[in-house]
Design an enzyme around this catalytic site. Structure first.
Site, PDB file in Angstrom:
ATOM      1  N   VAL A 109     -40.025 -28.805  -5.742  1.00 13.43           N
ATOM      2  CA  VAL A 109     -38.743 -29.005  -6.423  1.00 13.43           C
ATOM      3  C   VAL A 109     -38.136 -27.651  -6.786  1.00 13.43           C
ATOM      4  O   VAL A 109     -38.832 -26.756  -7.277  1.00 13.43           O
ATOM      5  CB  VAL A 109     -38.932 -29.836  -7.711  1.00 13.43           C
ATOM      6  CG1 VAL A 109     -37.649 -29.890  -8.520  1.00 13.43           C
ATOM      7  CG2 VAL A 109     -39.416 -31.239  -7.371  1.00 13.43           C
ATOM      8  N   CYS A 110     -36.836 -27.514  -6.536  1.00 12.39           N
ATOM      9  CA  CYS A 110     -36.098 -26.337  -7.003  1.00 12.39           C
ATOM     10  C   CYS A 110     -34.747 -26.802  -7.531  1.00 12.39           C
ATOM     11  O   CYS A 110     -34.506 -28.002  -7.670  1.00 12.39           O
ATOM     12  CB  CYS A 110     -35.935 -25.302  -5.886  1.00 12.39           C
ATOM     13  SG  CYS A 110     -34.861 -25.832  -4.539  1.00 12.39           S
ATOM     14  N   ALA A 111     -33.861 -25.877  -7.802  1.00 15.31           N
ATOM     15  CA  ALA A 111     -32.582 -26.242  -8.419  1.00 15.31           C
ATOM     16  C   ALA A 111     -31.679 -27.017  -7.465  1.00 15.31           C
ATOM     17  O   ALA A 111     -31.110 -28.051  -7.829  1.00 15.31           O
ATOM     18  CB  ALA A 111     -31.867 -24.997  -8.923  1.00 15.31           C
TER      19      ALA A 111
END
Length: 376
Positions: A72-74
């Site tokens: 998960v990232c932005a």
């Protein structure tokens, strides 16, 4: 091994069903500490992306060998790169499609129940932000309450049910998210209702909600009764629907109570909040099912993913409803407060029609968790 994209819908379903999920969050530590994907059986490892640019070998021992790893990232891009690195090391890897921005915007529609003389009530759970909104259906008409800015989710769902949205209501002037109410009303021709005491500076036309206002909906004549319940805002309004449900806005939650400070009137509104919680709501039937505008923690979700509890149960279990000492209560709601929502002043101005940010600016303004509650 190849990687796959996991849609926010799938992650939300896993959270609701309390399934296991291992998440490698590659945002920076401060962002992760502030806000992350929550689930009863979710495990997390936070390693910033910049610490993994040269490879993931050093963290393999901290990752499951057989279980799929969700990166998960932005926004998505960094998570794809890290997921590919994991796949090259023989691990099952997926990335969250659209990243935390998409997670923040995902809505899950759930049926709450049938109304007495025909009709249904639905709850939309914005699981990544903690927002809750409602669609009341009777015959071929519907009323929408506390809609978020993801307006297509509501209009598409109404189209699936073959109903027309006739009324759009906000329980109060929201400070943590941008309301989609006015936009939906303009698109559908519905009447847009807003508490008059919250809308004195509004730069648009609206139907003023007053204490005792009553809306009739559909062929079975479902009643939506307005109850002025100040404390979170001056105009905060609750709704009694069909004599069964109490929509409390941001005044009362399942595990917490509202905060009175987001318009700069904490001391003045603390007394109003106590009056609403300890007097006005006390006069109502304990059998009414409380439906708030937000939830704060995943434990507030029922087994089916809905957020709802009888008012009588909350008077037994919610600590915010059992503080006998008035000064202790005032201290709780004015001094022991969580951080304020991101860009809450700008969000309030947007909801008054004073600011008109574009879609990307609106997303940025809303990033972060629900912070409308006070929890002891």
């Amino acid at each position: 091994m190849s990687i796959r994209a996991m849609l926010p819908q799938e992650a939300a379903e896993k959270a609701i069903r309390k399934e296991q999920l291992f998440i490698l969050d590659v945002r920076n530590a401060a962002d992760f500490a502030d806000w992350r994907i929550e689930g009863k059986r979710f495990q997390h490892l936070n390693i910033p992306y910049f610490d993994l640019i040269d490879g993931v070998e050093e963290i393999l021992a901290q990752l499951p060998e057989e279980e799929e790893i969700l990166v998960v990232c932005a926004k998505e891009g960094s998570s794809i790169m890290i997921a590919e690195m994991l796949a090259e090391q023989g691990r099952k890897a997926a990335y969250l499609k659209g990243g935390m921005k998409a997670w923040s915007e995902h809505l899950v529609p759930l049926k709450l129940g049938d109304l007495k003389d025909g009709g249904e009530l639905y709850q939309f759970v914005r699981i990544g932000k903690g927002c809750l909104s409602y669609l009341v259906v009777s015959g071929n008409e519907a009323a929408l309450i506390d809609a978020t800015r993801m307006t297509e989710a509501y209009t598409d769902f109404a189209a699936q049910l073959n109903v027309s949205i006739k009324h759009v209501l906000d329980t109060h002037l929201h400070a943590d998210h941008i309301s989609g109410g006015r936009k939906i009303a303009e698109a559908t021709g519905a009447r847009y209702w807003l508490p008059a005491k919250d809308a004195k500076e509004a730069a648009f036309q609206y139907e003023p909600l007053e204490d005792g206002s009553e809306l009739l909906l559909g062929s079975s004549v479902i009643r939506i009764e307005a109850l002025h319940s100040p404390g979170h805002t001056a105009g905060s309004t609750s709704f009694v629907i069909d004599g069964q449900y109490l929509l409390t806005g941001d005044i009362l939650f399942i595990d917490s109570i509202g905060r009175p400070d987001l318009a700069g009137h904490a001391e003045d509104w603390a007394g109003d909040l106590r009056e609403t919680l300890y007097s006005k709501y006390k006069e109502l039937s304990g059998e009414l099912v409380v439906l708030p505008a937000h939830f704060m923690i995943m434990d507030e979700l029922n087994a089916d993913g809905t957020v709802a509890k009888k008012l009588g149960e909350l008077y037994e279990r919610n600590h915010g409803l059992s503080i006998r000492n008035e000064e202790e209560f005032r201290m709780l709601v004015t001094k022991s407060l969580p951080p304020q929502p991101n860009a809450y002043r700008e969000i309030r101005q947007t909801n008054m029609g004073i600011l008109m940010p574009d879609a990307e600016q609106q997303r940025e303004m809303e990033i972060g968790p629900n912070r409308c509650a006070v929890r002891s």
